[in-house]
Design a protein around this motif. Structure first.
Motif, PDB file in Angstrom:
ATOM      1  N   HIS A 132      39.882  41.875  42.202  1.00  0.00           N
ATOM      2  CA  HIS A 132      40.899  41.030  41.683  1.00  0.00           C
ATOM      3  C   HIS A 132      41.571  40.387  42.907  1.00  0.00           C
ATOM      4  O   HIS A 132      41.815  39.115  42.829  1.00  0.00           O
ATOM      5  N   ASP A 147      42.245  39.344  33.306  1.00  0.00           N
ATOM      6  CA  ASP A 147      41.736  38.177  33.719  1.00  0.00           C
ATOM      7  C   ASP A 147      39.909  38.264  33.742  1.00  0.00           C
ATOM      8  O   ASP A 147      39.404  37.020  33.610  1.00  0.00           O
ATOM      9  N   PHE A 148      39.537  39.432  33.669  1.00  0.00           N
ATOM     10  CA  PHE A 148      38.127  39.654  33.810  1.00  0.00           C
ATOM     11  C   PHE A 148      37.467  40.011  32.428  1.00  0.00           C
ATOM     12  O   PHE A 148      36.273  39.994  32.390  1.00  0.00           O
ATOM     13  N   ASP A 152      45.451  44.950  34.816  1.00  0.00           N
ATOM     14  CA  ASP A 152      45.705  43.743  35.437  1.00  0.00           C
ATOM     15  C   ASP A 152      44.498  43.252  35.759  1.00  0.00           C
ATOM     16  O   ASP A 152      44.314  41.992  35.594  1.00  0.00           O
ATOM     17  N   TRP A 153      43.216  43.894  36.086  1.00  0.00           N
ATOM     18  CA  TRP A 153      42.171  43.164  36.406  1.00  0.00           C
ATOM     19  C   TRP A 153      41.423  42.732  35.111  1.00  0.00           C
ATOM     20  O   TRP A 153      40.928  41.635  34.816  1.00  0.00           O
TER      21      TRP A 153
END
Length: 326
Positions: A119, A173-174, A169-170
């Protein structure tokens, strides 16, 4: 964070990552071929006592280089990253994960830090190198979470909530489907928790089970739902109770690797309190007490991130978490 502090943190970690020090051997030896040096087993993540410390050391270095790109130490970081974070070396790391005996390797702490590292590398020339490792652990999370009946509420590496903060959190986004799984499992495990007694710290904690849980819930619930949940979880927080969450842990021997964990507890609590107060909003009554608690915890352990290898190889990462959150 001042440039001087950033440079100090960078120098502490540059002294360890990628150096052929005798790592703690925390892998399963399936045969004589596994009796090799750390750099043979892990071509990138060696030199910081254990695999996960090297991973989050790289997270720390890449973040410092991003926040302070003009420091001389940042140039050293970029040069070492170009030498270490390569496709060829990553192939060796992935080959280690493919071993049948590695199914539970570094679960969950190292999994989370590998995802946090990718990240942090997003948008850099190292993002593509680190992506396969992060996605490999995302696959493991997706398979593991549905069968994890109970969360692990310990104050060290096995803590579920701490790992899921970074994984969530990662994943936002992914890997949105993993983010959805984390949200569902965290809600299943923690949403009904009330009146937390916070019987902590234990003698070798570096994480607060109570505050890591609260920080995770601040992410998965969102601001409107989080404040009511927090008020039920820690109903006396506005009068600084449980008192143990508001006072730093005492570290009696920083040369003892387990006791030195307590410096990490103080730093990670500061990180948690700062994240929690941001999620609660300025008008919540616990915010002034929590901000003061974060400062006390920082003051207790920030002066001690160097001086003994037992803390020096990893504490700067947790100091950066706390300071950057602030």
């Amino acid at each position: 964070m001042t440039p001087e502090t950033a440079a100090r943190f960078a120098r502490l970690t540059l002294a360890h990552v990628g150096r052929e020090y005798p790592n703690k051997l925390d892998h399963v030896m399936a045969g004589p071929e596994d009796a090799r040096t750390p750099s043979e087993l892990h071509p990138i993540f060696y030199g910081s006592f254990d695999w996960h410390s090297c991973v989050h050391g790289w997270w720390q270095l890449l973040r410092l280089a991003r926040l302070h790109p003009d420091l001389p130490e940042s140039a050293l970081i970029r040069d070492r990253a170009d030498a270490m974070l390569t496709v060829e070396k990553m192939a060796g790391e992935l080959a280690y994960l493919d071993r049948p005996a590695s199914a539970g390797f570094e679960r969950p702490y190292g999994w989370a830090w590998a995802m946090a590292l990718h990240h942090e590398a997003a948008g850099t020339r190292w993002e593509g190198v680190l992506a396969p490792l992060a996605h490999a652990f995302a696959d493991r999370w997706q398979a593991h979470l549905p069968k994890l009946t109970y969360p692990i509420r310990a104050g060290a590496h096995s803590n579920t909530a701490f790992a899921l903060i970074h994984a969530f959190d990662w994943a936002v986004d992914f890997r949105p489907e993993l983010a959805a799984t984390i949200r569902e499992r965290a809600t299943h495990w923690y949403a009904a928790d009330k009146g937390c007694q916070a019987w902590e710290p234990s003698g070798d904690d570096f994480l607060s089970p109570a505050l890591c849980e609260a920080q995770l819930m601040s992410r998965v619930l969102g601001p409107e739902q989080f404040a009511p949940w927090f008020d039920g979880f820690l109903p006396d927080a506005a009068v600084a109770r449980p008192a143990t969450l508001f006072m730093p842990a005492y570290v009696s021997d920083r040369s003892d690797g387990k006791i030195a964990h307590l410096d990490g507890l103080n730093l990670s609590r500061a990180w948690c309190w700062r994240a929690i107060t941001a999620a609660l909003g300025a008008s919540h009554p616990v915010v002034p007490l929590a901000k003061a608690a974060a400062e006390r915890h920082l003051d207790a352990s920030l002066p001690h991130i160097a001086g003994d290898y037992m803390g020096e190889h990893w504490l700067a990462t947790f100091a950066l978490l706390a300071i950057d959150q602030g």
